[in-house]
Design a protein around this motif. Structure first.
Motif, PDB file in Angstrom:
ATOM      1  N   UNK A 164    -112.699 -17.655  60.810  1.00 33.57           N
ATOM      2  CA  UNK A 164    -112.071 -18.936  60.451  1.00 33.57           C
ATOM      3  C   UNK A 164    -112.475 -20.100  61.348  1.00 33.57           C
ATOM      4  N   UNK A 165    -112.702 -19.852  62.629  1.00 32.65           N
ATOM      5  CA  UNK A 165    -113.053 -20.935  63.527  1.00 32.65           C
ATOM      6  C   UNK A 165    -114.470 -21.450  63.386  1.00 32.65           C
ATOM      7  N   UNK A 166    -115.278 -20.813  62.531  1.00 32.08           N
ATOM      8  CA  UNK A 166    -116.683 -21.203  62.392  1.00 32.08           C
ATOM      9  C   UNK A 166    -116.916 -22.220  61.288  1.00 32.08           C
ATOM     10  N   UNK A 167    -115.861 -22.611  60.601  1.00 37.38           N
ATOM     11  CA  UNK A 167    -115.992 -23.600  59.529  1.00 37.38           C
ATOM     12  C   UNK A 167    -114.689 -24.376  59.398  1.00 37.38           C
ATOM     13  N   UNK A 168    -114.761 -25.476  58.673  1.00 36.59           N
ATOM     14  CA  UNK A 168    -113.564 -26.249  58.343  1.00 36.59           C
ATOM     15  C   UNK A 168    -113.542 -26.489  56.847  1.00 36.59           C
ATOM     16  N   UNK A 169    -112.355 -26.687  56.296  1.00 34.05           N
ATOM     17  CA  UNK A 169    -112.231 -26.857  54.849  1.00 34.05           C
ATOM     18  C   UNK A 169    -111.062 -27.763  54.523  1.00 34.05           C
ATOM     19  N   UNK A 170    -111.095 -28.318  53.327  1.00 36.26           N
ATOM     20  CA  UNK A 170    -110.003 -29.160  52.879  1.00 36.26           C
ATOM     21  C   UNK A 170    -110.095 -29.452  51.390  1.00 36.26           C
ATOM     22  N   UNK A 171    -109.004 -29.889  50.799  1.00 34.46           N
ATOM     23  CA  UNK A 171    -108.980 -30.202  49.371  1.00 34.46           C
ATOM     24  C   UNK A 171    -109.559 -31.591  49.095  1.00 34.46           C
ATOM     25  N   UNK A 172    -109.997 -31.800  47.873  1.00 37.14           N
ATOM     26  CA  UNK A 172    -110.470 -33.106  47.418  1.00 37.14           C
ATOM     27  C   UNK A 172    -110.013 -33.305  45.979  1.00 37.14           C
ATOM     28  N   UNK A 173    -110.027 -34.549  45.529  1.00 36.65           N
ATOM     29  CA  UNK A 173    -109.878 -34.839  44.106  1.00 36.65           C
ATOM     30  C   UNK A 173    -111.059 -35.706  43.697  1.00 36.65           C
ATOM     31  N   UNK A 174    -111.466 -35.599  42.434  1.00 34.33           N
ATOM     32  CA  UNK A 174    -112.673 -36.292  42.015  1.00 34.33           C
ATOM     33  C   UNK A 174    -112.636 -36.612  40.524  1.00 34.33           C
ATOM     34  N   UNK A 175    -113.504 -37.526  40.134  1.00 39.90           N
ATOM     35  CA  UNK A 175    -113.731 -37.871  38.739  1.00 39.90           C
ATOM     36  C   UNK A 175    -115.161 -37.506  38.380  1.00 39.90           C
ATOM     37  N   UNK A 176    -115.386 -37.167  37.125  1.00 40.75           N
ATOM     38  CA  UNK A 176    -116.724 -36.808  36.670  1.00 40.75           C
ATOM     39  C   UNK A 176    -116.786 -35.360  36.244  1.00 40.75           C
ATOM     40  N   UNK A 177    -117.897 -34.990  35.604  1.00 37.82           N
ATOM     41  CA  UNK A 177    -118.044 -33.627  35.108  1.00 37.82           C
ATOM     42  C   UNK A 177    -118.256 -32.624  36.232  1.00 37.82           C
ATOM     43  N   UNK A 178    -118.949 -33.043  37.301  1.00 39.11           N
ATOM     44  CA  UNK A 178    -119.262 -32.133  38.391  1.00 39.11           C
ATOM     45  C   UNK A 178    -118.795 -32.694  39.719  1.00 39.11           C
ATOM     46  N   UNK A 179    -118.252 -31.832  40.564  1.00 46.20           N
ATOM     47  CA  UNK A 179    -117.814 -32.276  41.883  1.00 46.20           C
ATOM     48  C   UNK A 179    -119.005 -32.702  42.732  1.00 46.20           C
ATOM     49  N   UNK A 180    -120.173 -32.134  42.463  1.00 48.49           N
ATOM     50  CA  UNK A 180    -121.362 -32.486  43.237  1.00 48.49           C
ATOM     51  C   UNK A 180    -121.982 -33.814  42.815  1.00 48.49           C
ATOM     52  N   UNK A 181    -121.480 -34.388  41.739  1.00 49.18           N
ATOM     53  CA  UNK A 181    -121.960 -35.710  41.306  1.00 49.18           C
ATOM     54  C   UNK A 181    -120.770 -36.522  40.804  1.00 49.18           C
ATOM     55  N   UNK A 182    -119.814 -36.811  41.686  1.00 49.73           N
ATOM     56  CA  UNK A 182    -118.580 -37.471  41.253  1.00 49.73           C
ATOM     57  C   UNK A 182    -118.777 -38.954  40.996  1.00 49.73           C
ATOM     58  N   UNK A 183    -117.973 -39.481  40.083  1.00 53.46           N
ATOM     59  CA  UNK A 183    -117.915 -40.927  39.887  1.00 53.46           C
ATOM     60  C   UNK A 183    -116.758 -41.534  40.662  1.00 53.46           C
ATOM     61  N   UNK A 184    -115.886 -40.698  41.177  1.00 58.38           N
ATOM     62  CA  UNK A 184    -114.795 -41.098  42.055  1.00 58.38           C
ATOM     63  C   UNK A 184    -114.449 -39.906  42.919  1.00 58.38           C
ATOM     64  N   UNK A 185    -114.053 -40.163  44.172  1.00 62.68           N
ATOM     65  CA  UNK A 185    -113.853 -39.055  45.104  1.00 62.68           C
ATOM     66  C   UNK A 185    -112.848 -39.461  46.168  1.00 62.68           C
ATOM     67  N   UNK A 186    -111.898 -38.564  46.467  1.00 63.67           N
ATOM     68  CA  UNK A 186    -110.931 -38.802  47.533  1.00 63.67           C
ATOM     69  C   UNK A 186    -110.732 -37.516  48.320  1.00 63.67           C
ATOM     70  N   UNK A 187    -110.655 -37.649  49.632  1.00 68.41           N
ATOM     71  CA  UNK A 187    -110.431 -36.498  50.501  1.00 68.41           C
ATOM     72  C   UNK A 187    -109.498 -36.897  51.622  1.00 68.41           C
ATOM     73  N   UNK A 188    -109.339 -36.020  52.604  1.00 70.43           N
ATOM     74  CA  UNK A 188    -108.475 -36.305  53.737  1.00 70.43           C
ATOM     75  C   UNK A 188    -109.257 -36.815  54.928  1.00 70.43           C
ATOM     76  N   UNK A 189    -108.552 -37.397  55.876  1.00 70.29           N
ATOM     77  CA  UNK A 189    -109.192 -37.869  57.102  1.00 70.29           C
ATOM     78  C   UNK A 189    -109.505 -36.726  58.059  1.00 70.29           C
ATOM     79  N   UNK A 190    -108.820 -35.594  57.899  1.00 73.20           N
ATOM     80  CA  UNK A 190    -109.052 -34.433  58.736  1.00 73.20           C
ATOM     81  C   UNK A 190    -108.988 -33.171  57.878  1.00 73.20           C
ATOM     82  N   UNK A 191    -109.657 -32.090  58.316  1.00 76.26           N
ATOM     83  CA  UNK A 191    -109.576 -30.822  57.583  1.00 76.26           C
ATOM     84  C   UNK A 191    -108.150 -30.276  57.588  1.00 76.26           C
ATOM     85  N   UNK A 192    -107.905 -29.309  56.715  1.00 80.55           N
ATOM     86  CA  UNK A 192    -106.587 -28.711  56.653  1.00 80.55           C
ATOM     87  C   UNK A 192    -106.304 -27.795  57.834  1.00 80.55           C
ATOM     88  N   UNK A 193    -105.023 -27.480  58.009  1.00 79.08           N
ATOM     89  CA  UNK A 193    -104.578 -26.527  59.028  1.00 79.08           C
ATOM     90  C   UNK A 193    -104.161 -25.243  58.324  1.00 79.08           C
TER      91      UNK A 193
END
Length: 263
Positions: free
Chosen positions: A72-101
């Motif tokens: 677990x300490x070797x990576x960080x992760x967090x949720x996002x929300x997005x617009x568009x068909x693919x998350x890898x090519x979003x037309x809108x994107x929002x995330x957090x300022x810091x990874x989750x705990x």
């Protein structure tokens, strides 16, 4: 509008940091951590309501699953929300300022909390983006290799609304006409201010003194500037308010009741 994602440099004494990630970068380079996201719950299942100026911090809970060989300490992760068909090519994107705990559930499962941070004054949102967004997740390792997970659910991002009411004259004689005015406005994310919401049906409601229950008296439509005006016959003491049920892009709102003394 910014498209931003939060990632972490998670090696030794390196501090957490926010990194702006262009959408094109998501589809290139070495694959990131082999993690999956599940049970993602945004805003406790409620709509995300964003006003014209104030930062909005949206709570998120989720389950993170990883291979036993991936610490677990070797990576960080967090949720996002997005617009568009693919998350890898979003037309809108929002995330957090810091990874989750996260807390360890088993050798491969983590129970996590995080937040999405939305800044209207930084033009994080366009008015045209109000409505339904997709939910996803992002993980990053120490070398900044990214893993994107999309289509994990849906949430609504709505323009905040405001509503006023003013009943006059006060006091009023029993049986006399009472004029009830008000204004319905909503957040304009482009201008960072509220503007009148035209052509909307709004309920005029009344709560008798001593009661806590409002009932609808009539429905009034806003004019081109979002203004409301109607008349009713005064009968007993009580509170008048306007109440807007909301639409697909704009949150519901009710004005605080205006007390009227009937003589």
């Amino acid at each position: 509008m910014r498209i931003r994602a939060t990632v972490a440099a998670v090696s030794g004494a390196l501090a957490l940091s926010a990194l702006a990630v262009p959408a094109a970068h998501a589809a290139a380079g070495t694959a990131g951590p082999a993690v999956t996201f599940s049970n993602v719950k945004v805003a406790q299942g409620k709509s995300i309501v964003v006003g014209a100026k104030a930062k909005v911090v949206v709570p998120v809970t989720y389950t993170l699953t990883h291979p036993a060989s991936l610490k677990p300490g070797s990576f960080a992760a967090g949720p996002v929300i997005y617009l568009g068909d693919k998350i890898t090519a979003p037309t809108g994107f929002q995330a957090g300022d810091e990874p989750g705990a996260c807390k360890t559930v088993s050798a491969t499962v983590l129970s996590c909390t995080a937040s999405l941070d939305i800044y209207p004054t930084d033009h994080d949102l366009l008015n045209s983006q109000a409505g339904t967004w997709k939910v996803g997740g992002l993980a990053v390792d120490a070398a900044k290799h990214l893993t994107w997970r999309g289509d994990l659910g849906y949430t609504k991002v709505l323009r905040g609304a405001a509503l006023t009411v003013d009943a006059s004259p006060e006091p009023v004689k029993k049986g006399a006409a009472l004029t009830v005015k008000g204004t319905l406005s909503r957040a304009d994310w482009s201008a960072n201010k509220n503007t009148g919401f035209a052509g909307q049906s709004v309920a005029l409601q009344f709560c008798k003194a001593g009661s806590r229950t409002y009932t609808t008296v009539k429905t009034v439509k806003t004019d081109g500037a979002g203004n409301l005006k109607t008349t009713v016959t005064a009968s007993v003491d009580g509170y008048y308010r306007y109440s807007f049920a909301g639409v697909a892009t704009t949150a519901a709102v009710s004005a605080a009741g205006d007390y009227v003394d009937v003589k």
